[in-house]
Design an enzyme around this catalytic site. Structure first.
Site, mmCIF file in Angstrom:
data_model
loop_
_atom_site.group_PDB
_atom_site.id
_atom_site.type_symbol
_atom_site.label_atom_id
_atom_site.label_comp_id
_atom_site.label_asym_id
_atom_site.label_seq_id
_atom_site.Cartn_x
_atom_site.Cartn_y
_atom_site.Cartn_z
ATOM 1 N N GLY A 8 0.791 -1.149 0.039
ATOM 2 C CA GLY A 8 -0.041 -0.063 -0.016
ATOM 3 C C GLY A 8 0.676 1.221 0.003
ATOM 4 N N ILE A 9 1.878 1.200 -0.662
ATOM 5 C CA ILE A 9 3.038 2.366 -0.668
ATOM 6 C C ILE A 9 2.303 3.508 -1.445
ATOM 7 C CG2 ILE A 9 4.555 1.498 -2.399
ATOM 8 C CD1 ILE A 9 6.761 2.552 -0.509
ATOM 9 N N ASP A 13 -0.972 6.738 3.597
ATOM 10 C CA ASP A 13 -0.208 6.271 4.731
ATOM 11 C C ASP A 13 1.178 5.828 4.063
ATOM 12 O OD1 ASP A 13 -2.288 6.883 6.000
ATOM 13 O OD2 ASP A 13 -2.601 5.138 7.214
ATOM 14 N N ALA A 79 -1.790 -2.133 2.902
ATOM 15 C CA ALA A 79 -2.811 -2.267 1.425
ATOM 16 C C ALA A 79 -3.835 -2.783 1.854
ATOM 17 C CB ALA A 79 -1.868 -3.477 0.510
ATOM 18 N N SER A 82 -9.937 0.595 0.967
ATOM 19 C CA SER A 82 -9.974 1.163 2.372
ATOM 20 C C SER A 82 -11.344 2.120 2.187
ATOM 21 C CB SER A 82 -8.833 2.127 2.525
ATOM 22 O OG SER A 82 -8.732 3.268 1.585
ATOM 23 N N SER A 123 -8.474 -0.674 12.205
ATOM 24 C CA SER A 123 -9.080 0.498 12.148
ATOM 25 C C SER A 123 -10.188 0.641 13.095
ATOM 26 C CB SER A 123 -9.847 0.377 10.969
ATOM 27 O OG SER A 123 -10.915 1.507 10.667
ATOM 28 N N GLU A 125 -12.857 1.817 12.577
ATOM 29 C CA GLU A 125 -14.306 1.140 12.383
ATOM 30 C C GLU A 125 -14.465 0.258 12.791
ATOM 31 O OE1 GLU A 125 -16.675 1.908 9.413
ATOM 32 O OE2 GLU A 125 -16.002 3.940 10.017
ATOM 33 N N TYR A 147 -16.517 -3.534 5.341
ATOM 34 C CA TYR A 147 -15.169 -3.003 5.352
ATOM 35 C C TYR A 147 -14.544 -3.261 6.863
ATOM 36 C CZ TYR A 147 -11.060 0.190 6.382
ATOM 37 O OH TYR A 147 -10.071 0.697 7.029
ATOM 38 N N LYS A 151 -12.009 -5.873 8.675
ATOM 39 C CA LYS A 151 -10.848 -5.542 9.283
ATOM 40 C C LYS A 151 -10.889 -6.155 10.563
ATOM 41 C CE LYS A 151 -8.391 -2.113 6.838
ATOM 42 N NZ LYS A 151 -6.965 -2.356 7.123
HETATM 43 P P1 NAP Z 1 -5.324 4.341 0.768
HETATM 44 O O1 NAP Z 1 -4.704 5.740 0.669
HETATM 45 O O2 NAP Z 1 -6.679 4.031 0.118
HETATM 46 O O3 NAP Z 1 -4.386 3.112 0.263
HETATM 47 C C1 NAP Z 1 -4.608 2.027 0.079
HETATM 48 C C2 NAP Z 1 -3.499 1.188 -0.500
HETATM 49 O O4 NAP Z 1 -3.622 -0.141 -0.772
HETATM 50 C C3 NAP Z 1 -2.882 1.859 -1.875
HETATM 51 O O5 NAP Z 1 -1.770 1.826 -1.994
HETATM 52 C C4 NAP Z 1 -3.510 0.681 -2.856
HETATM 53 O O6 NAP Z 1 -2.917 0.550 -4.020
HETATM 54 C C5 NAP Z 1 -3.248 -0.713 -1.989
HETATM 55 N N1 NAP Z 1 -4.009 -1.791 -2.533
HETATM 56 C C6 NAP Z 1 -5.393 -1.858 -2.601
HETATM 57 N N2 NAP Z 1 -5.820 -3.129 -3.012
HETATM 58 C C7 NAP Z 1 -4.550 -3.829 -3.106
HETATM 59 C C8 NAP Z 1 -4.262 -5.128 -3.452
HETATM 60 N N3 NAP Z 1 -5.323 -6.260 -3.696
HETATM 61 N N4 NAP Z 1 -2.906 -5.431 -3.700
HETATM 62 C C9 NAP Z 1 -1.893 -4.713 -3.343
HETATM 63 N N5 NAP Z 1 -2.185 -3.407 -2.959
HETATM 64 C C10 NAP Z 1 -3.526 -3.110 -2.752
HETATM 65 O O7 NAP Z 1 -5.322 4.129 2.130
HETATM 66 P P2 NAP Z 1 -4.795 4.893 3.538
HETATM 67 O O8 NAP Z 1 -5.477 5.820 3.989
HETATM 68 O O9 NAP Z 1 -3.355 5.079 3.062
HETATM 69 O O10 NAP Z 1 -4.826 3.763 4.655
HETATM 70 C C11 NAP Z 1 -3.843 2.706 4.762
HETATM 71 C C12 NAP Z 1 -4.332 1.508 5.435
HETATM 72 O O11 NAP Z 1 -4.695 2.073 7.010
HETATM 73 C C13 NAP Z 1 -5.563 0.670 5.006
HETATM 74 O O12 NAP Z 1 -5.440 -0.713 5.278
HETATM 75 C C14 NAP Z 1 -6.645 1.413 5.787
HETATM 76 O O13 NAP Z 1 -7.639 0.254 5.797
HETATM 77 C C15 NAP Z 1 -6.096 1.507 7.084
HETATM 78 N N6 NAP Z 1 -6.687 2.652 7.837
HETATM 79 C C16 NAP Z 1 -6.666 3.754 7.324
HETATM 80 C C17 NAP Z 1 -7.114 4.906 8.213
HETATM 81 C C18 NAP Z 1 -7.241 6.049 7.776
HETATM 82 O O14 NAP Z 1 -7.998 6.968 8.601
HETATM 83 N N7 NAP Z 1 -6.628 6.784 6.793
HETATM 84 C C19 NAP Z 1 -7.796 4.401 9.534
HETATM 85 C C20 NAP Z 1 -7.416 3.089 10.074
HETATM 86 C C21 NAP Z 1 -7.144 2.299 9.397
HETATM 87 P P3 NAP Z 1 -3.467 1.222 -5.414
HETATM 88 O O15 NAP Z 1 -2.700 2.441 -5.265
HETATM 89 O O16 NAP Z 1 -2.814 0.285 -6.492
HETATM 90 O O17 NAP Z 1 -4.848 1.215 -5.390
HETATM 91 N N1 GDD Z 2 -16.901 10.029 2.218
HETATM 92 C C1 GDD Z 2 -17.844 10.901 2.621
HETATM 93 N N2 GDD Z 2 -18.496 11.736 1.612
HETATM 94 N N3 GDD Z 2 -18.218 10.732 3.720
HETATM 95 C C2 GDD Z 2 -19.072 11.706 4.196
HETATM 96 C C3 GDD Z 2 -19.731 12.489 3.421
HETATM 97 C C4 GDD Z 2 -19.326 12.678 1.921
HETATM 98 O O1 GDD Z 2 -19.864 13.262 1.166
HETATM 99 N N4 GDD Z 2 -20.837 13.437 3.998
HETATM 100 C C5 GDD Z 2 -20.586 12.821 5.328
HETATM 101 N N5 GDD Z 2 -19.727 12.093 5.351
HETATM 102 C C6 GDD Z 2 -19.349 11.085 6.632
HETATM 103 C C7 GDD Z 2 -19.603 9.694 6.384
HETATM 104 O O2 GDD Z 2 -21.061 9.378 6.653
HETATM 105 C C8 GDD Z 2 -18.788 9.287 7.876
HETATM 106 O O3 GDD Z 2 -19.454 9.095 8.755
HETATM 107 C C9 GDD Z 2 -17.640 10.293 7.975
HETATM 108 O O4 GDD Z 2 -18.055 11.541 7.105
HETATM 109 C C10 GDD Z 2 -16.367 9.974 7.442
HETATM 110 O O5 GDD Z 2 -16.303 9.364 6.204
HETATM 111 P P1 GDD Z 2 -14.790 8.911 5.320
HETATM 112 O O6 GDD Z 2 -13.999 10.439 5.398
HETATM 113 O O7 GDD Z 2 -15.316 8.358 4.317
HETATM 114 O O8 GDD Z 2 -13.979 8.007 6.299
HETATM 115 P P2 GDD Z 2 -14.422 6.725 7.272
HETATM 116 O O9 GDD Z 2 -14.574 7.397 8.450
HETATM 117 O O10 GDD Z 2 -15.596 6.069 6.583
HETATM 118 O O11 GDD Z 2 -13.411 5.715 6.919
HETATM 119 C C11 GDD Z 2 -11.755 6.431 7.093
HETATM 120 O O12 GDD Z 2 -11.484 6.086 8.222
HETATM 121 C C12 GDD Z 2 -11.562 4.654 8.927
HETATM 122 C C13 GDD Z 2 -11.007 4.664 10.406
HETATM 123 O O13 GDD Z 2 -12.074 4.956 11.135
HETATM 124 C C14 GDD Z 2 -11.246 5.379 5.933
HETATM 125 O O14 GDD Z 2 -9.726 5.821 5.926
HETATM 126 C C15 GDD Z 2 -11.188 4.067 6.568
HETATM 127 O O15 GDD Z 2 -10.004 3.079 5.748
HETATM 128 C C16 GDD Z 2 -10.329 3.989 7.918
HETATM 129 O O16 GDD Z 2 -10.400 2.508 8.754
#
Ligand code: NAP
Ligand code: GDD
Length: 324
Positions: A8-9, A13, A79, A82, A123, A125, A147, A151
């Protein structure tokens, strides 16, 4: 020199973690999926300093090959599919990537490098319909989307492989973390990009879903440091990483629009298309364990994060349009 592998580079993240590990003197290998066009925007500035190898979480053989090439001391499994809404339209694929992908990678690690240290990106979530406020490592899970269900599987298979095979495998339960590199479909970046577009006269409205949803939002650059700290401990364990503050989508809008001198009420439109089949209403994390044992603390507060994201989008759009 320590070696790290990041799956997921190309994601948000992954790019911050690669930067951080390079600063720590690591040799960094990133696993990337084959695509007809490259998707390396977030790591373009690092390309000369990292090695990219092709692999996919769906393909066990490719994971073994990736580990053989990288020979990592540390594996960061970031990866995943997400984006929560997509998990309702692609539930099986989400399970393959986000749940079973973890088992495939852990099994590859057992075969190739069982002494390596493994980080699983779990996560907040997983807490879903929360059983306790704030949520800590001992709060029961109640996932509310395919999702989140995937997780929970990834979390427990990591714990199970640690306990079954003695692997150094940890699960970081990270609350939402954002940045100017956040994908455009996530709400924070959708707002910061929307605000910048409205400010520059490129749009007039921003359509959002549930404005009352609350999240514990931090800065991604801070959270990748916590991932690394977890793998430097004497024993593997799981940690919640969060700011301990919860804010609504509405508050995010208020600060973002206010930052550029606009009133959010004049531009934000509630659109049922963005309402989810099931919602996670009140996520707020208790990161006391990470603070005490890892010495981790966030460096960016909520308002600072919002302004950082709006400023970055303004700068990017002005640059793209060639205007000051
Ligand atoms: P992101 O920006 O959506 O990045 C996801 C990465 O996973 C991308 O590099 C994507 O590659 C890769 N990937 C997806 N499917 C794959 C597969 N089948 N094989 C190999 N690579 C694959 O997510 P992020 O926000 O950086 O989050 C990183 C991780 O933390 C995820 O697991 C996410 O669920 C978890 N997480 C995120 C948050 C948050 O708030 N950001 C919070 C809690 C947990 P491509 O570029 O090719 O699509
Ligand atoms: N995406 C999105 N778009 N969300 C919206 C919108 C909209 O137009 N309007 C309101 N929201 C609300 C969603 O209903 C949700 O409650 C909140 O905003 C956050 O949505 P996202 O930013 O899509 O993130 P997420 O919390 O569902 O998931 C992210 O955080 C998780 C950690 O708690 C992702 O990064 C997940 O991969 C990660 O695990």
């Amino acid at each position: 020199m320590k070696r790290a592998l990041i799956t997921g580079i190309t994601g948000q993240d992954g790019s911050y973690l690669a930067e951080f590990l390079l600063q720590q003197g690591y040799e960094v290998t990133g696993m990337v999926r084959r695509a007809s066009t490259e998707n390396f925007e977030r790591i373009e500035h690092l390309r000369e300093r990292i090695r990219l190898v092709q692999g996919d979480l769906l393909d066990p053989f490719s994971l073994i090959r990736v580990l053989e090439q990288a020979r990592p001391d540390e594996i960061y499994n970031l990866a995943a599919m997400s984006f929560v809404p997509t998990s309702w339209s692609q539930p099986t694929l989400t399970g393959e990537f986000t749940a079973l992908g973890v088992t495939r990678l852990l099994d590859a690690m057992r075969i190739v490098c069982p002494q390596a240290r493994f980080y699983q990106a779990s996560s907040s979530e997983m807490y879903g319909k929360v059983r306790e406020v704030p949520q800590s490592e001992t709060t029961p899970f109640y996932p509310r989307s395919p999702y989140a269900v995937a997780k929970v599987y990834g979390h427990y298979i990591t714990v199970n492989y640690r306990e079954s095979y003695g692997l150094f495998a940890v699960s970081g339960i990270l609350f939402n973390h954002e940045s100017p590199r956040r994908g455009l479909e996530f709400v924070t970046r959708k707002i910061s990009n929307g605000v910048a577009r409205i400010r520059l006269g490129l749009a007039s409205e921003l359509r959002l879903g549930n404005l009352d949803a609350c999240r514990d939002w931090g800065f991604a650059g801070d959270y990748v440091r916590a991932m690394w700290l977890m793998l430097q401990q004497p024993a593997p364990d799981d940690y919640v990483v969060a700011t301990g503050e919860s804010h609504s989508v509405r508050e995010f809008c208020e600060i973002a629009f206010d930052h550029v001198g606009l009133d959010w009420r004049r531009h934000v439109i509630s659109d049922p298309r963005f309402i989810r089949p099931a919602e996670v209403d009140h996520l707020i994390g208790n990161a006391a364990k990470a603070r005490a044992r890892l010495g981790w603390a966030p460096s960016v507060d909520f308002a600072g994060l919002v302004r950082m994201m709006v400023d970055a989008d303004l700068e990017r759009l002005r640059g793209a349009a060639g205007r000051p």
